[in-house]
Design a protein around this motif. Structure first.
Motif, short mmCIF file in Angstrom:
data_model
loop_
_atom_site.label_atom_id
_atom_site.label_comp_id
_atom_site.label_asym_id
_atom_site.label_seq_id
_atom_site.Cartn_x
_atom_site.Cartn_y
_atom_site.Cartn_z
N ALA A 92 -39.25 20.49 8.74
CA ALA A 92 -39.80 21.84 9.26
C ALA A 92 -38.74 22.62 10.16
O ALA A 92 -37.68 22.10 10.75
N GLN A 93 -38.77 23.67 10.39
CA GLN A 93 -38.06 24.57 11.55
C GLN A 93 -38.20 23.66 12.77
O GLN A 93 -39.22 23.52 13.04
N PRO A 94 -37.07 23.60 13.73
CA PRO A 94 -36.99 23.16 14.86
C PRO A 94 -37.96 23.72 15.65
O PRO A 94 -37.74 25.08 16.03
N GLN A 95 -38.71 22.99 16.58
CA GLN A 95 -39.65 23.97 17.30
C GLN A 95 -38.99 23.83 19.11
O GLN A 95 -38.66 22.53 19.50
N PRO B 9 -43.43 16.93 11.41
CA PRO B 9 -42.17 17.53 11.74
C PRO B 9 -42.08 18.34 12.76
O PRO B 9 -41.01 18.96 12.92
N ASP B 10 -43.04 18.48 13.62
CA ASP B 10 -43.10 19.43 14.62
C ASP B 10 -41.91 19.22 15.85
O ASP B 10 -41.27 20.09 16.18
N ARG C 153 -42.17 5.21 12.70
CA ARG C 153 -42.74 4.58 13.52
C ARG C 153 -42.06 4.73 15.09
O ARG C 153 -42.89 4.71 16.23
N ALA C 154 -40.84 4.71 15.23
CA ALA C 154 -40.13 5.10 16.69
C ALA C 154 -40.77 6.28 17.24
O ALA C 154 -41.15 6.26 18.30
N ALA C 155 -40.58 7.12 16.36
CA ALA C 155 -41.10 8.66 16.75
C ALA C 155 -42.44 8.68 17.38
O ALA C 155 -42.85 9.29 18.36
N HIS C 156 -43.29 8.12 16.60
CA HIS C 156 -44.76 7.86 16.98
C HIS C 156 -45.02 7.00 18.26
O HIS C 156 -45.99 7.51 19.02
N THR D 118 -32.38 17.11 16.56
CA THR D 118 -33.81 17.75 16.03
C THR D 118 -34.07 17.32 14.52
O THR D 118 -35.24 17.62 14.11
N ALA D 119 -33.15 16.70 13.77
CA ALA D 119 -33.36 16.04 12.56
C ALA D 119 -32.70 15.00 12.44
O ALA D 119 -31.40 15.01 12.74
N VAL D 120 -33.32 13.87 11.67
CA VAL D 120 -32.63 12.62 11.20
C VAL D 120 -32.44 12.50 9.76
O VAL D 120 -33.81 12.60 9.13
N MET D 121 -31.53 12.18 9.23
CA MET D 121 -31.42 11.82 7.77
C MET D 121 -31.05 10.47 7.57
O MET D 121 -30.14 9.88 8.41
N THR D 122 -31.70 9.78 6.56
CA THR D 122 -31.22 8.14 6.63
C THR D 122 -30.77 7.71 5.09
O THR D 122 -31.16 8.62 4.35
N GLY D 123 -30.16 6.76 5.03
CA GLY D 123 -29.50 6.32 3.55
C GLY D 123 -30.92 5.71 2.83
O GLY D 123 -30.46 5.37 1.73
#
Length: 349
Positions: free
Chosen positions: A344-347, A278-279, A268-271, A253-258
């Protein structure tokens, strides 16, 4: 002015030409160029005017034979990482009022190519080197630093041979996990650079970042949800990592990158997959580059103070070039989290 006293346009202007044009000795010109003590303001003005009128540039090779070329080499892997621009701005601003010129070597990610670029800088008698997270072997860097003043930026491995400027990457990772957990996320993934094998660096930024992430996940009782995916810090690397994570059976539900540049690839991948940020996915970068603050991006990111890292590295390097040999120094930057609209909060899940 007698035309005969003005050098021909097709002939390289020399320090002797400048001295003749200004009506002073070559020693006086040299003193002005070195900002030596005891030069009167009138002398400085006369010599600087002659230098400007004649377009005089010191010959780098000749200066090298006298012991200094006033050039600083900066090694980085690519010019597309916007964080490097912040570092370079800091280096440039620190050296702006000095005689030193910065030359950049964008050597790619391959260790052998980086090593070749470092050797080329040494062969060209550069006075010092700033190596930004070098992928070449630690042995190669230590051998270089033994003969050429060197500052390593990013790697946490200490050394008596070179200076270091680092970010507290483990603390930065903890800030991100704490923030995401406070929003209600549990399935938090990390996309980190793969690093290079057998290069003898034990505490690269990606290693310290990963350690901080795993420790934070464990601290929150989420060790079983931790997952780390390795990808190059580039838009394409982030895109591939995003496609892998977001098409998995149980996507995070969340990704952090370096790095912010990799986060934009995930964006871009999410799109492409029809996911909204963040929905449907919270996304966090690292570096807090100018791209993160763009109105259409609004990326939550960890600020490493890239400009300050660059200026600090330049200042430490000049200290080494100009004589400090008694001790090696390491400066650590304290990261801070800059929250924007990508988290944002996970939906739903």
């Amino acid at each position: 002015m007698d035309p005969a006293a003005t050098p021909r346009q097709n002939k390289r202007v020399t320090i002797t030409d400048v001295a003749r044009h200004a009506g002073v000795s070559t020693a006086a010109v040299s003193k002005v160029m070195r900002n030596a003590y005891g030069v009167s303001p009138a002398m400085q003005e006369r010599v600087k005017a002659a230098i400007a009128e004649l377009g005089y540039r010191p010959h780098a090779a000749a200066r090298g034979m006298r012991g200094r070329t006033y050039t600083i080499g900066v090694l980085l892997d690519n010019v597309r990482n916007a964080f490097f621009a912040d570092i370079l701005d800091g280096i440039r601003d620190e050296l702006r009022r000095s005689e030193y010129t910065v030359l950049i070597g964008a050597a790619g990610f391959a260790p052998d190519e980086q090593a070749r670029t470092i050797r080329s800088m040494v062969d060209r008698q550069m006075d010092g080197l700033i190596l930004i997270a070098p992928g070449t072997s630690r042995e190669e860097v230590l051998a270089t630093a033994a003969s050429t003043p060197t500052v390593v930026l990013g790697h946490h491995d200490g050394s008596d041979t070179h200076d270091s400027v680092v970010d507290a990457d483990d603390i930065g990772a903890g800030l991100v996990v704490d923030h995401l957990v406070s929003l209600g996320h549990r399935d938090i993934a990390l996309v980190s650079a793969p690093g290079t094998k057998a290069n003898q660096w034990r505490r690269t930024p990606e290693i310290v970042l990963t350690d901080g992430y795993l420790e934070a996940m464990e601290r929150h009782g989420l060790a079983e949800h931790a997952r780390v995916l390795h990808a190059a810090y580039s838009d394409e690397g982030g895109f591939k990592a995003g496609m892998t994570l977001l098409t998995a059976e149980n996507p995070p539900t969340a990704v952090m990158t370096g790095a912010d540049v990799a986060a934009l690839g995930i964006y871009r991948a999410a799109h492409e997959l029809g996911l909204r940020i963040p929905d449907d996915l919270s996304l966090v970068g690292y570096n807090n580059t100018a791209l993160a603050a763009l109105a259409t991006v609004q990326l939550t990111s960890v600020d490493q103070a890239g400009h300050m890292m660059g200026s600090t590295a330049a200042r430490m390097l000049i200290e080494r070039v100009e004589g400090r040999r008694d001790r090696a120094m390491q400066t650590t930057m304290t990261p801070r989290l800059v929250t924007r609209g990508s988290t944002a909060q996970p939906q739903g899940r």
